[in-house]
Write an enzyme that holds these catalytic residues in place. Structure first.
Site, PDB file in Angstrom:
ATOM      1  CD  GLU A 150      27.624  44.329  44.076  1.00 32.43           C
ATOM      2  OE1 GLU A 150      28.545  43.495  43.967  1.00 32.43           O
ATOM      3  OE2 GLU A 150      27.434  45.001  45.091  1.00 32.43           O
ATOM      4  CB  CYS A 167      29.758  36.249  39.181  1.00 26.57           C
ATOM      5  SG  CYS A 167      29.165  35.938  40.859  1.00 26.57           S
ATOM      6  CB  CYS A 215      20.897  37.886  50.360  1.00 22.90           C
ATOM      7  SG  CYS A 215      20.990  36.105  50.682  1.00 22.90           S
ATOM      8  CB  CYS A 230      26.236  34.161  55.314  1.00 22.27           C
ATOM      9  SG  CYS A 230      25.289  32.787  54.620  1.00 22.27           S
ATOM     10  CB  CYS A 280      27.826  37.295  53.063  1.00 20.62           C
ATOM     11  SG  CYS A 280      27.309  37.676  51.395  1.00 20.62           S
ATOM     12  CB  CYS A 338      30.188  38.743  48.141  1.00 18.82           C
ATOM     13  SG  CYS A 338      31.412  37.517  47.741  1.00 18.82           S
TER      14      CYS A 338
HETATM   15  N1  SAH Z   1      23.521  32.214  48.387  1.00 19.53           N
HETATM   16  C1  SAH Z   1      24.384  31.408  47.583  1.00 19.53           C
HETATM   17  C2  SAH Z   1      25.059  32.135  46.442  1.00 19.53           C
HETATM   18  C3  SAH Z   1      25.600  33.515  46.703  1.00 19.53           C
HETATM   19  S1  SAH Z   1      27.060  33.637  47.706  1.00 19.53           S
HETATM   20  C4  SAH Z   1      25.390  30.697  48.459  1.00 19.53           C
HETATM   21  O1  SAH Z   1      25.407  30.932  49.658  1.00 19.53           O
HETATM   22  O2  SAH Z   1      26.132  29.877  47.958  1.00 19.53           O
HETATM   23  C5  SAH Z   1      28.339  32.990  46.709  1.00 19.53           C
HETATM   24  C6  SAH Z   1      29.574  32.535  47.482  1.00 19.53           C
HETATM   25  O3  SAH Z   1      30.331  33.663  47.967  1.00 19.53           O
HETATM   26  C7  SAH Z   1      29.197  31.730  48.714  1.00 19.53           C
HETATM   27  O4  SAH Z   1      30.017  30.595  48.843  1.00 19.53           O
HETATM   28  C8  SAH Z   1      29.447  32.743  49.812  1.00 19.53           C
HETATM   29  O5  SAH Z   1      29.570  32.093  51.022  1.00 19.53           O
HETATM   30  C9  SAH Z   1      30.679  33.453  49.310  1.00 19.53           C
HETATM   31  N2  SAH Z   1      30.998  34.701  50.005  1.00 19.53           N
HETATM   32  C10 SAH Z   1      30.163  35.552  50.620  1.00 19.53           C
HETATM   33  N3  SAH Z   1      30.835  36.576  51.194  1.00 19.53           N
HETATM   34  C11 SAH Z   1      32.143  36.374  50.951  1.00 19.53           C
HETATM   35  C12 SAH Z   1      33.329  37.085  51.274  1.00 19.53           C
HETATM   36  N4  SAH Z   1      33.296  38.226  51.957  1.00 19.53           N
HETATM   37  N5  SAH Z   1      34.509  36.571  50.859  1.00 19.53           N
HETATM   38  C13 SAH Z   1      34.552  35.423  50.135  1.00 19.53           C
HETATM   39  N6  SAH Z   1      33.456  34.721  49.773  1.00 19.53           N
HETATM   40  C14 SAH Z   1      32.258  35.172  50.182  1.00 19.53           C
END
Ligand code: SAH
Length: 344
Positions: free
Chosen positions: A90, A103, A110, A114, A117, A334
């Site tokens: 994406e 972006c 990944c 988390c 996510c 995301c």
């Molecule tokens: N791995 C890196 C970059 C990718 S995630 C990182 O963790 O920073 C980019 C951002 O989107 C991160 O801050 C992540 O925590 C956030 N993110 C992931 N899922 C999300 C969601 N459902 N809503 C809002 N932000 C989210």
């Protein structure tokens, strides 16, 4: 075939010299592919016919292909791109008043896991090549050309962990930043990490002026361990030490990203604890409204909690903002589009 978009200018110079070509050819090629954006070797009129033949035989200018395209009411464009091995990634274009922001995804899937996510719903298949990172910006620029516009800012905040694909992401940044490349200023480029501590130290010493964002999302180890598995490897105190080292070494401040999850990390106590945690750093906090993901149990904090959280931070001397949301009507959050597509 060797993809020309895989090279930084320096790497291309070394590559060409090693195969007996003149060094200046690298600058020549760079200007054709990035300044003039030609799509074929035939258009490179100041390159000798003989060398053009070599290029045509052994090199390619392949870019990712648009598999699906969604356009939001707010102008956000979300692309699902297909790579040469069939993998899908994406890429999102967001339109801020200060410019067009790409972006960019750094990995296919990944492994950071988390809990909130959607990207992590699909495990990492592989890291993206430099040409596939560069290709995402090229494809968006192609779309923007119709509006006489281009990408002015890049955030490496798509699917994947950029510091898990360190070398390629750094080469990508060098190409974005180079005057003969995309010529995007360092302050217009941001890399976001979930907190791979050794890589933060490494990055601090690169001497780059690129913005660094850190996904913090919790004020203490107890909460962070629950939602971000990386914290069990490098805990919050080690992370803060690395941030301070970065600030001292690179002379720049970081941004902490903090997703507000209802009843998980959005209380007043959390805000106070967060202010204490980051005292002693120059960092500021970017509060992110959670983008709900169907498969996950988390909920979004209500608007009042978000504003109360912000107020508490400010009262405790922390600079903070609430992130503007884009494309909520088109799965722009995301990894949702890719996850949906894989399920089909
Ligand atoms: N791995 C890196 C970059 C990718 S995630 C990182 O963790 O920073 C980019 C951002 O989107 C991160 O801050 C992540 O925590 C956030 N993110 C992931 N899922 C999300 C969601 N459902 N809503 C809002 N932000 C989210």
């Amino acid at each position: 075939m060797i993809n020309l978009y895989d090279f930084t200018l320096q790497n291309l110079e070394e590559h060409l010299v090693a195969r007996g070509e003149k060094k200046y050819r690298a600058t020549q090629l760079f200007k054709w592919i990035y300044e003039k954006r030609v799509g074929s070797f035939d258009e490179m009129s100041d390159v000798s016919l003989k060398f053009r033949d070599i290029l045509k035989e052994e090199y390619s200018l392949e870019k990712p292909k648009i598999f699906t395209k969604q356009v939001s009411k707010d102008g956000t464009i979300k692309l699902l791109l297909e790579l040469s091995d069939g993998s899908k990634v994406e890429t999102v274009l967001m339109r801020y008043n200060y410019g067009n922001v790409a972006c960019v995804t750094s990995e296919v899937g990944c492994n950071m896991g988390c809990a909130f996510c959607a990207s992590g719903l699909l495990k990492k298949k592989r890291e993206l090549k430099v040409s596939e990172l560069v290709g995402q910006v090229l494809v968006l620029d192609d779309l923007l050309k119709e509006e006489n516009s281009c990408i002015s800012h890049v955030v490496v905040m798509g699917t994947g962990e950029p510091f898990d694909n360190y070398e390629n992401v750094l080469d990508f940044i060098r190409i974005l930043n180079h005057p003969y490349g995309f010529a995007i200023g360092a302050r217009h480029i941001t890399v976001s990490t979930c907190g791979i501590v050794p890589q933060i130290y490494r990055y601090a010493k690169e001497g780059l002026q690129i913005n660094l964002a850190i996904s913090l999302h919790a004020p203490n180890n107890e909460i962070r361990n629950k939602i971000m598995p990386i914290n069990r490897q490098y805990d919050i105190n080690e992370l803060m030490e690395a941030v301070k080292f970065y600030e001292k070494t690179a002379g720049r401040r970081v941004t902490f990203e903090y997703i507000l999850l209802k009843d998980i990390n959005d209380s007043k106590e959390c805000a106070i604890e967060l202010s204490k945690l980051i005292k002693g750093t120059l960092a500021y906090v970017n509060l992110i409204p959670f983008n709900p993901v169907n498969e996950l149990k988390y909920r979004r904090s209500d608007e009042k909690s978000v504003h109360d959280f912000l107020d508490t931070l400010m009262k405790n001397g922390v600079t903070a903002t609430i992130r503007k949301e884009f494309g909520t009507d088109i799965d722009a959050a995301c990894g949702q589009l890719r996850a949906k597509n894989e399920k089909k």
